[in-house]
Design a protein around this motif. Structure first.
Motif, PDB file in Angstrom:
ATOM      1  N   CYS A   1     -38.024  28.280  24.848  1.00 19.99           N
ATOM      2  CA  CYS A   1     -38.824  27.862  23.690  1.00 19.99           C
ATOM      3  C   CYS A   1     -38.638  26.369  23.433  1.00 19.99           C
ATOM      4  O   CYS A   1     -39.609  25.624  23.278  1.00 19.99           O
ATOM      5  CB  CYS A   1     -38.430  28.652  22.436  1.00 19.99           C
ATOM      6  SG  CYS A   1     -38.996  30.358  22.395  1.00 19.99           S
ATOM      7  N   GLY A   2     -37.393  25.926  23.386  1.00 21.07           N
ATOM      8  CA  GLY A   2     -37.107  24.519  23.116  1.00 21.07           C
ATOM      9  C   GLY A   2     -37.698  23.590  24.163  1.00 21.07           C
ATOM     10  O   GLY A   2     -38.283  22.554  23.836  1.00 21.07           O
ATOM     11  N   ALA A   3     -37.562  23.962  25.433  1.00 25.35           N
ATOM     12  CA  ALA A   3     -38.102  23.140  26.517  1.00 25.35           C
ATOM     13  C   ALA A   3     -39.623  23.042  26.461  1.00 25.35           C
ATOM     14  O   ALA A   3     -40.206  22.046  26.879  1.00 25.35           O
ATOM     15  CB  ALA A   3     -37.656  23.698  27.869  1.00 25.35           C
ATOM     16  N   ALA A   4     -40.258  24.070  25.896  1.00 21.04           N
ATOM     17  CA  ALA A   4     -41.715  24.085  25.785  1.00 21.04           C
ATOM     18  C   ALA A   4     -42.199  23.438  24.482  1.00 21.04           C
ATOM     19  O   ALA A   4     -43.401  23.351  24.241  1.00 21.04           O
ATOM     20  CB  ALA A   4     -42.223  25.523  25.861  1.00 21.04           C
ATOM     21  N   GLY A   5     -41.253  23.016  23.630  1.00 19.73           N
ATOM     22  CA  GLY A   5     -41.635  22.366  22.380  1.00 19.73           C
ATOM     23  C   GLY A   5     -41.839  23.307  21.211  1.00 19.73           C
ATOM     24  O   GLY A   5     -42.400  22.925  20.184  1.00 19.73           O
ATOM     25  N   TYR A   6     -41.366  24.537  21.352  1.00 19.54           N
ATOM     26  CA  TYR A   6     -41.479  25.529  20.275  1.00 19.54           C
ATOM     27  C   TYR A   6     -40.100  25.783  19.673  1.00 19.54           C
ATOM     28  O   TYR A   6     -39.098  25.743  20.374  1.00 19.54           O
ATOM     29  CB  TYR A   6     -42.020  26.861  20.800  1.00 19.54           C
ATOM     30  CG  TYR A   6     -43.380  26.800  21.428  1.00 19.54           C
ATOM     31  CD1 TYR A   6     -44.502  26.496  20.672  1.00 19.54           C
ATOM     32  CD2 TYR A   6     -43.549  27.041  22.784  1.00 19.54           C
ATOM     33  CE1 TYR A   6     -45.756  26.438  21.258  1.00 19.54           C
ATOM     34  CE2 TYR A   6     -44.791  26.995  23.379  1.00 19.54           C
ATOM     35  CZ  TYR A   6     -45.897  26.682  22.606  1.00 19.54           C
ATOM     36  OH  TYR A   6     -47.131  26.628  23.179  1.00 19.54           O
ATOM     37  N   SER A   7     -40.082  26.079  18.393  1.00 16.77           N
ATOM     38  CA  SER A   7     -38.857  26.570  17.773  1.00 16.77           C
ATOM     39  C   SER A   7     -38.771  28.055  18.081  1.00 16.77           C
ATOM     40  O   SER A   7     -39.763  28.768  17.955  1.00 16.77           O
ATOM     41  CB  SER A   7     -38.895  26.374  16.263  1.00 16.77           C
ATOM     42  OG  SER A   7     -38.892  25.020  15.950  1.00 16.77           O
ATOM     43  N   SER A   8     -37.610  28.498  18.455  1.00 18.23           N
ATOM     44  CA  SER A   8     -37.437  29.920  18.727  1.00 18.23           C
ATOM     45  C   SER A   8     -37.307  30.668  17.407  1.00 18.23           C
ATOM     46  O   SER A   8     -36.547  30.255  16.530  1.00 18.23           O
ATOM     47  CB  SER A   8     -36.186  30.148  19.569  1.00 18.23           C
ATOM     48  OG  SER A   8     -36.003  31.528  19.815  1.00 18.23           O
ATOM     49  N   PRO A   9     -38.036  31.763  17.261  1.00 18.76           N
ATOM     50  CA  PRO A   9     -37.822  32.566  16.057  1.00 18.76           C
ATOM     51  C   PRO A   9     -36.433  33.199  16.098  1.00 18.76           C
ATOM     52  O   PRO A   9     -35.865  33.382  17.174  1.00 18.76           O
ATOM     53  CB  PRO A   9     -38.912  33.643  16.148  1.00 18.76           C
ATOM     54  CG  PRO A   9     -39.202  33.756  17.607  1.00 18.76           C
ATOM     55  CD  PRO A   9     -38.992  32.382  18.179  1.00 18.76           C
ATOM     56  N   GLU A  10     -35.889  33.497  14.957  1.00 19.72           N
ATOM     57  CA  GLU A  10     -34.623  34.238  14.901  1.00 19.72           C
ATOM     58  C   GLU A  10     -34.938  35.673  15.318  1.00 19.72           C
ATOM     59  O   GLU A  10     -35.700  36.360  14.640  1.00 19.72           O
ATOM     60  CB  GLU A  10     -34.036  34.205  13.495  1.00 19.72           C
ATOM     61  CG  GLU A  10     -32.698  34.877  13.384  1.00 19.72           C
ATOM     62  CD  GLU A  10     -31.614  34.198  14.200  1.00 19.72           C
ATOM     63  OE1 GLU A  10     -30.783  34.935  14.773  1.00 19.72           O
ATOM     64  OE2 GLU A  10     -31.594  32.953  14.280  1.00 19.72           O
ATOM     65  N   ILE A  11     -34.398  36.100  16.438  1.00 17.76           N
ATOM     66  CA  ILE A  11     -34.667  37.432  16.974  1.00 17.76           C
ATOM     67  C   ILE A  11     -33.594  38.375  16.457  1.00 17.76           C
ATOM     68  O   ILE A  11     -32.405  38.139  16.658  1.00 17.76           O
ATOM     69  CB  ILE A  11     -34.685  37.408  18.511  1.00 17.76           C
ATOM     70  CG1 ILE A  11     -35.804  36.486  19.017  1.00 17.76           C
ATOM     71  CG2 ILE A  11     -34.850  38.818  19.066  1.00 17.76           C
ATOM     72  CD1 ILE A  11     -35.761  36.212  20.506  1.00 17.76           C
ATOM     73  N   CYS A  12     -34.023  39.444  15.783  1.00 17.49           N
ATOM     74  CA  CYS A  12     -33.052  40.382  15.228  1.00 17.49           C
ATOM     75  C   CYS A  12     -33.693  41.748  15.002  1.00 17.49           C
ATOM     76  O   CYS A  12     -34.908  41.885  14.991  1.00 17.49           O
ATOM     77  CB  CYS A  12     -32.462  39.852  13.932  1.00 17.49           C
ATOM     78  SG  CYS A  12     -33.647  39.459  12.653  1.00 17.49           S
ATOM     79  N   ALA A  13     -32.835  42.734  14.827  1.00 14.51           N
ATOM     80  CA  ALA A  13     -33.287  44.082  14.473  1.00 14.51           C
ATOM     81  C   ALA A  13     -33.542  44.117  12.962  1.00 14.51           C
ATOM     82  O   ALA A  13     -32.893  43.391  12.205  1.00 14.51           O
ATOM     83  CB  ALA A  13     -32.234  45.110  14.853  1.00 14.51           C
ATOM     84  N   PRO A  14     -34.475  44.925  12.510  1.00 11.07           N
ATOM     85  CA  PRO A  14     -34.789  44.976  11.077  1.00 11.07           C
ATOM     86  C   PRO A  14     -33.580  45.213  10.182  1.00 11.07           C
ATOM     87  O   PRO A  14     -33.486  44.625   9.099  1.00 11.07           O
ATOM     88  CB  PRO A  14     -35.799  46.121  10.975  1.00 11.07           C
ATOM     89  CG  PRO A  14     -36.476  46.122  12.310  1.00 11.07           C
ATOM     90  CD  PRO A  14     -35.389  45.761  13.289  1.00 11.07           C
ATOM     91  N   LEU A  15     -32.636  46.017  10.624  1.00 14.35           N
ATOM     92  CA  LEU A  15     -31.457  46.299   9.803  1.00 14.35           C
ATOM     93  C   LEU A  15     -30.638  45.053   9.497  1.00 14.35           C
ATOM     94  O   LEU A  15     -29.925  45.002   8.494  1.00 14.35           O
ATOM     95  CB  LEU A  15     -30.574  47.345  10.481  1.00 14.35           C
ATOM     96  CG  LEU A  15     -31.177  48.746  10.610  1.00 14.35           C
ATOM     97  CD1 LEU A  15     -30.246  49.649  11.407  1.00 14.35           C
ATOM     98  CD2 LEU A  15     -31.444  49.343   9.239  1.00 14.35           C
ATOM     99  N   GLU A  16     -30.748  44.038  10.351  1.00 14.42           N
ATOM    100  CA  GLU A  16     -29.987  42.810  10.136  1.00 14.42           C
ATOM    101  C   GLU A  16     -30.482  42.004   8.943  1.00 14.42           C
ATOM    102  O   GLU A  16     -29.790  41.106   8.479  1.00 14.42           O
ATOM    103  CB  GLU A  16     -30.025  41.938  11.389  1.00 14.42           C
ATOM    104  CG  GLU A  16     -29.313  42.568  12.574  1.00 14.42           C
ATOM    105  CD  GLU A  16     -29.419  41.702  13.810  1.00 14.42           C
ATOM    106  OE1 GLU A  16     -28.653  40.729  13.919  1.00 14.42           O
ATOM    107  OE2 GLU A  16     -30.281  42.007  14.639  1.00 14.42           O
ATOM    108  N   LEU A  17     -31.654  42.310   8.442  1.00 19.22           N
ATOM    109  CA  LEU A  17     -32.210  41.562   7.315  1.00 19.22           C
ATOM    110  C   LEU A  17     -32.018  42.266   5.982  1.00 19.22           C
ATOM    111  O   LEU A  17     -32.460  41.767   4.949  1.00 19.22           O
ATOM    112  CB  LEU A  17     -33.699  41.279   7.532  1.00 19.22           C
ATOM    113  CG  LEU A  17     -33.984  40.250   8.604  1.00 19.22           C
ATOM    114  CD1 LEU A  17     -35.493  40.003   8.711  1.00 19.22           C
ATOM    115  CD2 LEU A  17     -33.274  38.934   8.331  1.00 19.22           C
TER     116      LEU A  17
END
Length: 83
Positions: free
Chosen positions: A62-78
């Motif tokens: 993502c970073g190399a392509a110029g995008y911010s990576s979303p925070e990847i997580c399971a729903p329970l983590e939120l």
């Protein structure tokens, strides 16, 4: 929206080892979130997306392509913490 930019980035995620080629739908899932600048990507998919060995690779691509990576997580983590 799955436009040409999303499709191209999904192809890059697969080509650079972030997501295996057999999991094209998963690559599109991540690409949609990155291209559309989503803060979080919630998933129960721990095989190809919310995977401790894959997340750093996905973030780097993502970073190399110029995008911010979303925070990847399971729903329970939120869920909020209970006191």
């Amino acid at each position: 929206m799955i436009d040409r930019e999303v499709q191209d980035f999904a192809a890059r995620l697969m080509a650079e080892g972030g997501i295996p080629e057999v999991a094209k739908a998963d690559a599109i899932h991540v690409a949609v979130a990155a291209v559309h600048r989503m803060d979080y990507l919630l998933t129960w998919n721990c095989q190809h997306i919310d995977n401790a060995t894959k997340k750093p690779i996905i973030r780097a691509i993502c970073g190399a392509a110029g995008y911010s990576s979303p925070e990847i997580c399971a729903p329970l983590e939120l869920f909020p913490e209970e006191n």
